[in-house]
Design an enzyme around this catalytic site. Structure first.
Site, PDB file in Angstrom:
ATOM      1  N   LYS A  89       0.820  -1.219   0.000  1.00 28.45           N
ATOM      2  CA  LYS A  89       0.000   0.000   0.000  1.00 28.45           C
ATOM      3  C   LYS A  89       0.847   1.259   0.000  1.00 28.45           C
ATOM      4  CE  LYS A  89      -4.501  -1.392   1.460  1.00 28.45           C
ATOM      5  NZ  LYS A  89      -5.667  -1.092   2.262  1.00 28.45           N
ATOM      6  N   LYS A 147     -11.098  -3.083  -4.030  1.00 30.44           N
ATOM      7  CA  LYS A 147     -12.044  -1.975  -4.178  1.00 30.44           C
ATOM      8  C   LYS A 147     -11.316  -0.657  -4.415  1.00 30.44           C
ATOM      9  CE  LYS A 147     -13.402  -2.700   0.619  1.00 30.44           C
ATOM     10  NZ  LYS A 147     -12.176  -2.675   1.412  1.00 30.44           N
ATOM     11  N   LYS A 181      -4.440  -8.915  -6.744  1.00 31.51           N
ATOM     12  CA  LYS A 181      -5.685  -9.131  -5.991  1.00 31.51           C
ATOM     13  C   LYS A 181      -6.792  -8.203  -6.504  1.00 31.51           C
ATOM     14  CE  LYS A 181      -6.065  -7.374  -1.906  1.00 31.51           C
ATOM     15  NZ  LYS A 181      -5.965  -6.950  -0.503  1.00 31.51           N
TER      16      LYS A 181
END
Ligand code: TYM
Length: 331
Positions: free
Chosen positions: A111, A197, A194
């Site tokens: 991230k 969202k 992956k």
């Protein structure tokens, strides 16, 4: 009865990955457990969220959970920031967890990307807050997708170190409950990433609010390879996109990949994609319709969250007070 805790970040619209990896399991586990399901808004702001969007997504996700079959009367649905016990315990755990442990977390590395120095401090200590979420309720079972297993291992390390450092047997061990199939649903554009969202490409995922046309278009455009589908599931290993689509169809139709390939192996992706589209439309239509109905009454959804937070507080307050007493805080 064992207590279950799990959470989802209201940082976007939940995807098919969230559904197959987590939400479907949350619904099943209601039977025979006491469940707390949390919209983790404190976690969501570890990366910047537009405030109006965060508020709207929290209500949309609440509606999706209820539409998927979570019963807010028998179980507890609430948003994390409404119970300050999470943040209080997280601070204590920040002081128990070691920096070296956090440095090993792959989700932080993913991230934060290349600009690690520019990531928020919240993103770095994110796993400590996640441990606090579960430990504040003495929950022992945690239904999550594959990507959260490392965080659960860390939570257990933190619980053990707390017990050891203070000479108590206070926090129980926590077990990740990962679904046997589709624990990691991949992007429709790249079978090695992956489904998420927060992926910038909407074409990479199925949102739980997508209508039949959007589903059909996304599956038509989903990346594949030029070979026909294999008949042996072992031959999917080197073909990430094919494997992902077969896994999704198998999970949604309660079959094994071998059973799906017994029907579709040897043929091209065209007829297979038609079957996958139909299955997705059939599985998701009741959820999208019920979500729309629930969103027409935001007052009801806010009431669900408010009542849930009150019930959550009643469980966590004595536990977090006791943790505060153990570390030596005067109350
Ligand atoms: P989040 O919001 O990223 O995802 C919510 C749940 O969905 C699962 N999931 C997936 N499963 C399969 N395939 C995918 N592509 C996929 N994407 C997401 C996740 O594994 C997760 O179970 N850190 C958590 C939220 C959290 C939490 C907690 C979970 C905060 N506190 C305490 C359990 C217990 C997260 O970011 O989830």
């Amino acid at each position: 009865m064992q207590r279950i805790f799990s959470g989802i970040q209201p940082s976007g619209i939940p995807t098919l990955g969230n559904y197959l990896g987590a939400i479907r399991n949350w619904v099943a586990l209601q039977q025979g457990h006491e469940c707390l399901y949390c919209l983790v808004d404190l976690h969501a702001i570890t990366t910047w969220q537009d405030p109006a969007a965060l508020r709207a997504q929290t209500l949309t996700q609440t509606a999706i959970l209820l539409a998927s079959g979570i019963d807010p009367e028998r179980h507890i649905v609430f948003n994390q920031s409404a119970n300050s016990a999470h943040a209080r315990l997280a601070w204590i755990l920040n002081c128990v967890a070691r920096i070296g442990w956090l440095n090993r977390m792959t989700q932080f590395k993913d991230k934060a990307g290349k600009d690690r120095e520019g990531a928020s401090a919240g993103l770095y200590v994110y796993p400590n807050l996640m441990a606090a979420d579960i430990m504040a309720y003495h929950a022992t079972r945690v239904p999550v997708g594959d990507d959260q297993k490392q965080h659960l291992e860390l939570a257990n390390d933190i619980a053990q170190k707390f017990n050891h450092d203070y000479g108590v047997d206070f926090f129980p061990a926590m077990e990740a409950v990962v679904p046997p199939a589709a624990a990691r649903v991949m992007s429709l554009r790249d079978g090695t990433r992956k489904m998420s969202k927060s992926d910038p490409s909407d074409q990479s995922r199925i949102n739980l609010t997508d209508d039949a046309d959007a589903i059909a278009l996304k599956i038509r455009r989903a990346k594949t390879d030029p070979e026909p589908l294999p008949t042996d599931p072992a031959d999917l290993e080197a073909r990430p996109e094919a494997r992902n689509l077969v896994t999704i169809l198998a999970a949604l139709s309660d079959r094994t990949p071998a059973e799906v390939l017994a029907e579709h192996g040897g043929s091209g992706f065209g007829p297979f994609k038609d079957a996958l589209t139909q299955q997705l439309q059939q599985s998701l239509a009741p959820i999208t319709a019920e979500t729309r109905r629930l969103l027409a009454d935001p007052g009801y959804l806010q009431g669900v969250l408010r009542r849930g937070a009150g019930r959550a507080q009643a469980i966590s307050e004595p536990i977090v007070r006791e943790a505060e007493r153990i570390v030596g805080f005067v109350s």
